[in-house]
Design a protein around this motif. Structure first.
Motif, PDB file in Angstrom:
ATOM      1  N   GLN A 186      68.619   1.224   0.543  1.00 57.11           N
ATOM      2  CA  GLN A 186      69.334  -0.131   1.075  1.00 57.11           C
ATOM      3  C   GLN A 186      69.808   0.108   2.356  1.00 57.11           C
ATOM      4  O   GLN A 186      69.824  -0.925   3.014  1.00 57.11           O
ATOM      5  CB  GLN A 186      70.572  -0.165   0.196  1.00 57.11           C
ATOM      6  N   LEU A 187      69.979   1.420   2.969  1.00 55.26           N
ATOM      7  CA  LEU A 187      70.312   1.619   4.324  1.00 55.26           C
ATOM      8  C   LEU A 187      69.117   1.056   5.119  1.00 55.26           C
ATOM      9  O   LEU A 187      69.426   0.516   6.310  1.00 55.26           O
ATOM     10  CB  LEU A 187      70.654   3.051   4.416  1.00 55.26           C
ATOM     11  N   PHE A 188      67.957   1.142   4.711  1.00 58.36           N
ATOM     12  CA  PHE A 188      66.841   0.963   5.512  1.00 58.36           C
ATOM     13  C   PHE A 188      66.547  -0.695   5.625  1.00 58.36           C
ATOM     14  O   PHE A 188      66.447  -1.058   6.744  1.00 58.36           O
ATOM     15  CB  PHE A 188      65.444   1.665   5.073  1.00 58.36           C
ATOM     16  N   THR A 189      66.855  -1.150   4.578  1.00 63.42           N
ATOM     17  CA  THR A 189      66.803  -2.540   4.580  1.00 63.42           C
ATOM     18  C   THR A 189      67.797  -3.321   5.261  1.00 63.42           C
ATOM     19  O   THR A 189      67.650  -4.184   5.699  1.00 63.42           O
ATOM     20  CB  THR A 189      66.684  -3.161   3.277  1.00 63.42           C
ATOM     21  N   THR A 190      69.021  -2.737   5.331  1.00 64.12           N
ATOM     22  CA  THR A 190      70.328  -3.084   5.842  1.00 64.12           C
ATOM     23  C   THR A 190      69.909  -3.272   7.627  1.00 64.12           C
ATOM     24  O   THR A 190      70.356  -4.108   8.256  1.00 64.12           O
ATOM     25  CB  THR A 190      71.456  -2.393   5.588  1.00 64.12           C
ATOM     26  N   ILE A 191      69.497  -2.032   7.767  1.00 66.71           N
ATOM     27  CA  ILE A 191      69.275  -1.713   9.241  1.00 66.71           C
ATOM     28  C   ILE A 191      67.996  -2.675   9.989  1.00 66.71           C
ATOM     29  O   ILE A 191      68.436  -3.243  10.750  1.00 66.71           O
ATOM     30  CB  ILE A 191      69.068  -0.252   9.584  1.00 66.71           C
ATOM     31  N   PHE A 192      67.038  -2.484   9.377  1.00 68.13           N
ATOM     32  CA  PHE A 192      65.953  -3.099   9.545  1.00 68.13           C
ATOM     33  C   PHE A 192      65.399  -4.634   9.098  1.00 68.13           C
ATOM     34  O   PHE A 192      64.500  -5.163   9.725  1.00 68.13           O
ATOM     35  CB  PHE A 192      64.642  -2.305   9.354  1.00 68.13           C
ATOM     36  N   GLY A 193      66.090  -4.950   8.013  1.00 68.05           N
ATOM     37  CA  GLY A 193      65.850  -6.154   7.229  1.00 68.05           C
ATOM     38  C   GLY A 193      64.905  -6.072   6.059  1.00 68.05           C
ATOM     39  O   GLY A 193      64.489  -4.740   5.688  1.00 68.05           O
ATOM     40  N   LYS A 194      64.987  -7.299   5.202  1.00 63.61           N
ATOM     41  CA  LYS A 194      64.352  -6.816   3.879  1.00 63.61           C
ATOM     42  C   LYS A 194      62.845  -6.880   3.991  1.00 63.61           C
ATOM     43  O   LYS A 194      62.373  -6.437   2.868  1.00 63.61           O
ATOM     44  CB  LYS A 194      64.673  -8.278   3.240  1.00 63.61           C
ATOM     45  N   ASP A 195      61.968  -6.903   5.007  1.00 63.41           N
ATOM     46  CA  ASP A 195      60.685  -6.569   4.841  1.00 63.41           C
ATOM     47  C   ASP A 195      60.475  -5.372   5.084  1.00 63.41           C
ATOM     48  O   ASP A 195      59.444  -4.677   4.696  1.00 63.41           O
ATOM     49  CB  ASP A 195      60.051  -7.263   6.252  1.00 63.41           C
ATOM     50  N   PHE A 196      61.386  -4.349   5.328  1.00 60.90           N
ATOM     51  CA  PHE A 196      61.254  -2.919   5.428  1.00 60.90           C
ATOM     52  C   PHE A 196      61.552  -2.185   4.108  1.00 60.90           C
ATOM     53  O   PHE A 196      62.281  -1.140   4.230  1.00 60.90           O
ATOM     54  CB  PHE A 196      61.868  -2.599   6.680  1.00 60.90           C
ATOM     55  N   ASN A 197      61.702  -2.938   2.892  1.00 63.78           N
ATOM     56  CA  ASN A 197      62.200  -2.071   1.790  1.00 63.78           C
ATOM     57  C   ASN A 197      61.286  -0.987   1.235  1.00 63.78           C
ATOM     58  O   ASN A 197      61.808  -0.163   0.530  1.00 63.78           O
ATOM     59  CB  ASN A 197      62.420  -3.197   0.683  1.00 63.78           C
ATOM     60  N   GLU A 198      60.129  -0.781   1.899  1.00 67.08           N
ATOM     61  CA  GLU A 198      59.223   0.080   1.434  1.00 67.08           C
ATOM     62  C   GLU A 198      59.152   1.430   2.333  1.00 67.08           C
ATOM     63  O   GLU A 198      58.570   2.411   2.113  1.00 67.08           O
ATOM     64  CB  GLU A 198      57.809  -0.236   1.244  1.00 67.08           C
ATOM     65  N   VAL A 199      59.951   1.179   3.305  1.00 68.59           N
ATOM     66  CA  VAL A 199      60.193   2.480   4.310  1.00 68.59           C
ATOM     67  C   VAL A 199      60.291   3.936   3.918  1.00 68.59           C
ATOM     68  O   VAL A 199      59.342   4.705   3.846  1.00 68.59           O
ATOM     69  CB  VAL A 199      61.135   2.099   5.330  1.00 68.59           C
ATOM     70  N   LYS A 200      61.461   3.777   3.010  1.00 66.95           N
ATOM     71  CA  LYS A 200      61.693   5.200   2.302  1.00 66.95           C
ATOM     72  C   LYS A 200      60.516   5.852   1.328  1.00 66.95           C
ATOM     73  O   LYS A 200      60.292   6.983   1.320  1.00 66.95           O
ATOM     74  CB  LYS A 200      63.047   5.165   1.527  1.00 66.95           C
ATOM     75  N   HIS A 201      59.824   4.850   0.587  1.00 66.36           N
ATOM     76  CA  HIS A 201      58.650   5.172  -0.277  1.00 66.36           C
ATOM     77  C   HIS A 201      57.582   5.606   0.710  1.00 66.36           C
ATOM     78  O   HIS A 201      56.963   6.840   0.164  1.00 66.36           O
ATOM     79  CB  HIS A 201      58.413   3.986  -0.908  1.00 66.36           C
ATOM     80  N   LEU A 202      57.249   5.111   1.761  1.00 67.28           N
ATOM     81  CA  LEU A 202      56.037   5.644   2.575  1.00 67.28           C
ATOM     82  C   LEU A 202      56.446   6.912   3.203  1.00 67.28           C
ATOM     83  O   LEU A 202      55.645   7.681   3.425  1.00 67.28           O
ATOM     84  CB  LEU A 202      55.948   4.389   3.587  1.00 67.28           C
ATOM     85  N   ILE A 203      57.642   7.050   3.533  1.00 68.19           N
ATOM     86  CA  ILE A 203      58.236   8.263   4.127  1.00 68.19           C
ATOM     87  C   ILE A 203      57.905   9.530   3.166  1.00 68.19           C
ATOM     88  O   ILE A 203      57.369  10.446   3.584  1.00 68.19           O
ATOM     89  CB  ILE A 203      59.703   8.588   4.588  1.00 68.19           C
ATOM     90  N   LEU A 204      58.245   9.175   1.942  1.00 70.90           N
ATOM     91  CA  LEU A 204      58.419  10.433   0.883  1.00 70.90           C
ATOM     92  C   LEU A 204      56.753  10.752   0.618  1.00 70.90           C
ATOM     93  O   LEU A 204      56.288  11.940   0.409  1.00 70.90           O
ATOM     94  CB  LEU A 204      58.998   9.875  -0.402  1.00 70.90           C
ATOM     95  N   LEU A 205      55.745   9.497   0.427  1.00 71.36           N
ATOM     96  CA  LEU A 205      54.399   9.708   0.511  1.00 71.36           C
ATOM     97  C   LEU A 205      54.011  10.763   1.711  1.00 71.36           C
ATOM     98  O   LEU A 205      52.827  11.393   1.387  1.00 71.36           O
ATOM     99  CB  LEU A 205      53.640   8.491   0.300  1.00 71.36           C
ATOM    100  N   TYR A 206      54.677  10.395   2.716  1.00 70.51           N
ATOM    101  CA  TYR A 206      54.108  11.313   4.025  1.00 70.51           C
ATOM    102  C   TYR A 206      54.521  12.640   3.994  1.00 70.51           C
ATOM    103  O   TYR A 206      54.032  13.483   4.795  1.00 70.51           O
ATOM    104  CB  TYR A 206      54.428  10.523   5.152  1.00 70.51           C
ATOM    105  N   SER A 207      55.401  13.076   3.279  1.00 73.11           N
ATOM    106  CA  SER A 207      56.185  14.401   3.236  1.00 73.11           C
ATOM    107  C   SER A 207      55.333  15.496   3.333  1.00 73.11           C
ATOM    108  O   SER A 207      55.601  16.749   4.320  1.00 73.11           O
ATOM    109  CB  SER A 207      57.224  14.395   2.158  1.00 73.11           C
ATOM    110  N   PRO A 208      54.270  15.879   2.291  1.00 74.86           N
ATOM    111  CA  PRO A 208      53.310  16.789   2.443  1.00 74.86           C
ATOM    112  C   PRO A 208      52.514  16.806   4.001  1.00 74.86           C
ATOM    113  O   PRO A 208      52.666  18.223   4.492  1.00 74.86           O
ATOM    114  CB  PRO A 208      52.164  16.903   1.449  1.00 74.86           C
ATOM    115  N   GLY A 209      52.386  15.874   4.576  1.00 75.43           N
ATOM    116  CA  GLY A 209      51.905  15.763   5.969  1.00 75.43           C
ATOM    117  C   GLY A 209      52.941  16.492   7.148  1.00 75.43           C
ATOM    118  O   GLY A 209      52.599  16.999   7.822  1.00 75.43           O
ATOM    119  N   ILE A 210      54.058  16.041   6.775  1.00 75.13           N
ATOM    120  CA  ILE A 210      55.131  16.325   7.767  1.00 75.13           C
ATOM    121  C   ILE A 210      55.282  17.809   7.640  1.00 75.13           C
ATOM    122  O   ILE A 210      55.331  18.480   8.601  1.00 75.13           O
ATOM    123  CB  ILE A 210      56.424  15.710   7.388  1.00 75.13           C
ATOM    124  N   PHE A 211      55.503  18.525   6.487  1.00 73.52           N
ATOM    125  CA  PHE A 211      55.624  19.723   6.265  1.00 73.52           C
ATOM    126  C   PHE A 211      54.551  20.545   6.964  1.00 73.52           C
ATOM    127  O   PHE A 211      54.544  21.613   7.653  1.00 73.52           O
ATOM    128  CB  PHE A 211      55.756  20.150   4.689  1.00 73.52           C
TER     129      PHE A 211
END
Length: 394
Positions: free
Chosen positions: A294-319
Motif C-alpha cells: 500500500q505504501l507504493f500505491t500511496t506514494i506513486f498512485g494506484k497504477d503502481f500497485n504491481e511495483v513490489k511484486h515486480l521487485i520481488l521477481l527481480y530479486s535473484p538478479g539483484i543478488f
C-alpha cells in the motif's frame, strides 16, 4: 581506511538514492507516467552514448592511470569524447526525439566528461571527492526540477534542462578537484591502440550489461506503451537502489585492486568485499520485503500497485549483480578485461534472444524472470574464472 571509504561511499549513495527516489516521485506525480517513460528513454539513450564514450574515456582508465602519464591519457580521452559528441549530434538529426537535440548533445559531452574525471579521482584514491560529485548532481537536479514544476514546466524539456544545468555545475566542481591533484607527468605513455583494445572489452561488457538490464524497456515501450514503461522502470529503479551498498564496496575495491600487484592480497580483498556485498544487499532486501504494498500505491498512485511484486521477481538478479560487481572489479583491476566481457556477453545473448518472447507470453513478469536468470548465469561465469585464477596461483 578501507571501511571508512566504503562507509562514506555508502552514505553518499544513500543520500543520492533518496534524492533520486524523491525525483522519481515528483516526476510521476507532477509530470505523469508518460513523461516518466520519456525520461527513462532519455536516460537510456544517454547511457548508450556514455558506454560508447567510455570505450576510451571510461573505467578502463583507472587501471592505466595508476602507472602512466595522466595528462597524456586525458588528452586522448577528451579527443574521443568530443568525437563521440559530434557523432551523436549527426546521428540524432535523423532520429525523432521528444526533446531538444542541442541540449541533449551538450548533456552528452558534460556527462561523458564527468565520467572521465571520476575515473581520475578513483585512480588517485580520492573516493571522498568522487562521492561528493556523485552526491551533488542528484541534489542539484532535484532542486532544479522543483523550480521547473513551480514554473509549470512539467514536460520532458523541463527535466532535460534541469539535468543539464545540474551536470554543468557538477562538472565545474569536479574540475576544481582535478586541479588540486598531483598528476603523473613522467609515467609511461599508453598508445591509443592499447587503450582501444582494453577499452573495447570494457565497452562491449557495458553494452552487454545494458542490453541485459534494459532491452526490456524498448520492447515494453513498443508493445505496451510509455505508461507501462513508466511503471516498469519505476520498479527496476527501486529494486536497483538495493545495490547501492554493493556498488559502494565495488568502487573502493576497484581502486584498491588497481593499485596492488600482490595476487594473494587481491584475492583476500575480493573475498572480503564479496561477503560484505551479499550481506548488506540481503539486509536491504529484507527491509524492502517488509514494506507494505500500500505504501507504493500511496506514494506513486494506484497504477503502481504491481511495483513490489515486480521487485520481488527481480530479486535473484539483484543478488547476482551485487556479487558480479565485486568479481568484475577484481578482473578489471588486474588488467584482465576479457573475463567480464565473456560473462556479460553470455548474459546479453540469453536476454536478447528470449526477451520479446518472454514479454509476449508472460508479460512484464516473464521478462523480469528472464533478466534475473541471465544475471545469475553472468555471476556464475565470473565466479568460476575467479576460483580458477586462485587455483593457478596456488
Amino acid at each position: 581506511m578501507v571501511y571508512k571509504k566504503i562507509a562514506s561511499t555508502f552514505v553518499s549513495k544513500v543520500i543520492a538514492a533518496a534524492c533520486n527516489l524523491v525525483l522519481l516521485y515528483i516526476t510521476i506525480r507532477f509530470m505523469g507516467a508518460e513523461v516518466r517513460g520519456n525520461i527513462s528513454l532519455l536516460i537510456l539513450n544517454l547511457s548508450f552514448i556514455m558506454i560508447f564514450s567510455e570505450w576510451i574515456a571510461g573505467p578502463v582508465l583507472v587501471y592505466f592511470f595508476a602507472n602512466n602519464n595522466t595528462q597524456q591519457l586525458l588528452l586522448k580521452a577528451y579527443a574521443w569524447i568530443l568525437s563521440t559528441t559530434i557523432l551523436v549530434f549527426i546521428i540524432f538529426n535523423f532520429i525523432s526525439i521528444p526533446y531538444s537535440l542541442q541540449a541533449f548533445t551538450i548533456l552528452c559531452f558534460v556527462q561523458c566528461s564527468i565520467s572521465l574525471h571520476n575515473q581520475v579521482l578513483i585512480a588517485f584514491g580520492k573516493i571522498t571527492h568522487q562521492n561528493f560529485i556523485q552526491l551533488i548532481q542528484p541534489i542539484l537536479t532535484l532542486i532544479l526540477v522543483l523550480v521547473h514544476i513551480k514554473m509549470n514546466a512539467t514536460n520532458i524539456e523541463g527535466y532535460l534542462h534541469s539535468y543539464l544545468v545540474a551536470s554543468i555545475i557538477t562538472y565545474v566542481i569536479q574540475l576544481i578537484f582535478y586541479a588540486q591533484l598531483s598528476k603523473k607527468t613522467n609515467g609511461n605513455k599508453v598508445g591509443f591502440i592499447a587503450l582501444a583494445k582494453s577499452g573495447g572489452y570494457t565497452t562491449a561488457t557495458n553494452i552487454a550489461h545494458l542490453v541485459t538490464n534494459r532491452v526490456s524497456y524498448f520492447y515494453i515501450n513498443t508493445i505496451l506503451g510509455a505508461t507501462a514503461l513508466g511503471i516498469y522502470s519505476t520498479s527496476i529503479s527501486l529494486a536497483e537502489t538495493i545495490l547501492m551498498a554493493a556498488s559502494s564496496a565495488g568502487l573502493v575495491h576497484y581502486s584498491v585492486i588497481s593499485n596492488s600487484s600482490n595476487h594473494d592480497f587481491n584475492i583476500q580483498q575480493t573475498n572480503m568485499f564479496a561477503k560484505y556485498s551479499i550481506l548488506i544487499t540481503l539486509l536491504l532486501f529484507v527491509i524492502v520485503f517488509f514494506i507494505p504494498n500500500q505504501l507504493f500505491t500511496t506514494i506513486f498512485g494506484k497504477d503502481f500497485n504491481e511495483v513490489k511484486h515486480l521487485i520481488l521477481l527481480y530479486s535473484p538478479g539483484i543478488f547476482s549483480l551485487s556479487l558480479t560487481l565485486v568479481y568484475s572489479h577484481f578482473f578489471s583491476g588486474i588488467g584482465n578485461f576479457k573475463v567480464p566481457f565473456i560473462a556479460g556477453l553470455t548474459s546479453c545473448i540469453v536476454t536478447g534472444t528470449f526477451a520479446k518472447t518472454a514479454l509476449l507470453n508472460f508479460g512484464q513478469e516473464g521478462i523480469l524472470i528472464l533478466t534475473s536468470v541471465s544475471l545469475v548465469i553472468q555471476f556464475l561465469i565470473l565466479y568460476y574464472h575467479f576460483k580458477k585464477s586462485n587455483q593457478k596461483q596456488n
